[in-house]
Design a protein around this motif. Structure first.
Motif, PDB file in Angstrom:
ATOM      1  N   ILE A   3       0.856  -1.190   0.000  1.00 47.68           N
ATOM      2  CA  ILE A   3       0.000   0.000   0.000  1.00 47.68           C
ATOM      3  C   ILE A   3       0.885   1.230   0.000  1.00 47.68           C
ATOM      4  O   ILE A   3       1.761   1.383   0.832  1.00 47.68           O
ATOM      5  N   ARG A   5       1.549   4.993   0.772  1.00 51.71           N
ATOM      6  CA  ARG A   5       1.053   5.890   1.804  1.00 51.71           C
ATOM      7  C   ARG A   5       0.105   6.960   1.263  1.00 51.71           C
ATOM      8  O   ARG A   5      -0.818   7.368   1.927  1.00 51.71           O
ATOM      9  N   ALA A   8      -3.339   5.444   1.081  1.00 50.88           N
ATOM     10  CA  ALA A   8      -3.820   4.829   2.317  1.00 50.88           C
ATOM     11  C   ALA A   8      -4.577   5.852   3.152  1.00 50.88           C
ATOM     12  O   ALA A   8      -4.152   6.984   3.300  1.00 50.88           O
ATOM     13  N   TYR A  36      -2.088  -6.985   6.199  1.00 55.28           N
ATOM     14  CA  TYR A  36      -2.587  -5.694   6.657  1.00 55.28           C
ATOM     15  C   TYR A  36      -1.918  -5.351   7.982  1.00 55.28           C
ATOM     16  O   TYR A  36      -1.596  -6.225   8.777  1.00 55.28           O
ATOM     17  N   GLN A  60      -4.827   1.226   8.218  1.00 53.97           N
ATOM     18  CA  GLN A  60      -4.744   2.113   7.056  1.00 53.97           C
ATOM     19  C   GLN A  60      -4.844   1.306   5.781  1.00 53.97           C
ATOM     20  O   GLN A  60      -4.393   0.163   5.726  1.00 53.97           O
ATOM     21  N   GLY A  61      -5.415   1.931   4.770  1.00 50.34           N
ATOM     22  CA  GLY A  61      -5.487   1.297   3.467  1.00 50.34           C
ATOM     23  C   GLY A  61      -6.399   2.074   2.549  1.00 50.34           C
ATOM     24  O   GLY A  61      -7.170   2.922   3.005  1.00 50.34           O
TER      25      GLY A  61
END
Length: 171
Positions: A3, A5, A8, A36, A60-61
């Protein structure tokens, strides 16, 4: 899945579960198996008969990953409900931190002055150190810790996020 940033988004998930052995391990395992990350995790018994607990997870994602996390949590047998507080709307987040600062002279005076500004409570003191208790939004705690680094920060203990929707409805 790596991911970036920039895409996210931070989300606070309130998960109501049966208070049984192994549920936390199953949830953590689900995050681990799919790569995750959990930024913060708190668990507390929330029922009078000790049958139900609430797990608050900060992760976060991108939106599709958050949707996938919610769907996978909801499939676990012991999970009653998953609420994404971030998506639901207005909510309150708080965290508690204990911050130990060592110093004498002007550094000690300045640490006390800043603690007063941030409404941190002195919960322990010696002639060369303080332990402050600070409750608030994570950004407030981060700011206080950054200032204490310059004055003799020794140690930090943080509880993780507790969150709740605003208004009369329950999560």
């Amino acid at each position: 899945m790596k991911i970036h940033r920039a895409e996210a988004e931070r989300h606070v998930l309130a998960v109501t579960v049966d208070n049984e052995a192994g549920i936390l391990a199953r949830i953590a395992g689900m995050f681990t198996a799919r790569g995750y990350n959990i930024d913060s995790l708190t668990v507390a018994d929330i029922s009078e008969n000790h049958a139900v607990s609430r797990i608050t997870i900060v992760t976060q994602g991108p939106p599709q990953v958050i949707d996938q996390i919610r769907a996978q949590l909801e499939r676990l047998v012991s999970v009653h409900k998953v609420v994404d507080l971030t998506e639901t709307g207005a909510h309150v987040e708080r965290e508690l931190a204990l911050i130990k600062v060592a110093g004498t002279g002007e550094h000690r005076v300045e640490a006390l002055r800043l603690a007063d500004v941030f409404r941190a409570q002195v919960v322990d003191t010696t002639t060369s150190s303080f332990i402050f208790e600070l409750t608030g939004a994570p950004d407030k705690i981060d700011s206080f810790i950054a200032l204490m680094r310059e004055l003799g920060l020794v140690e930090v203990g943080r509880t993780g996020i507790a969150g709740m929707m605003r208004g009369a409805q329950s999560t």
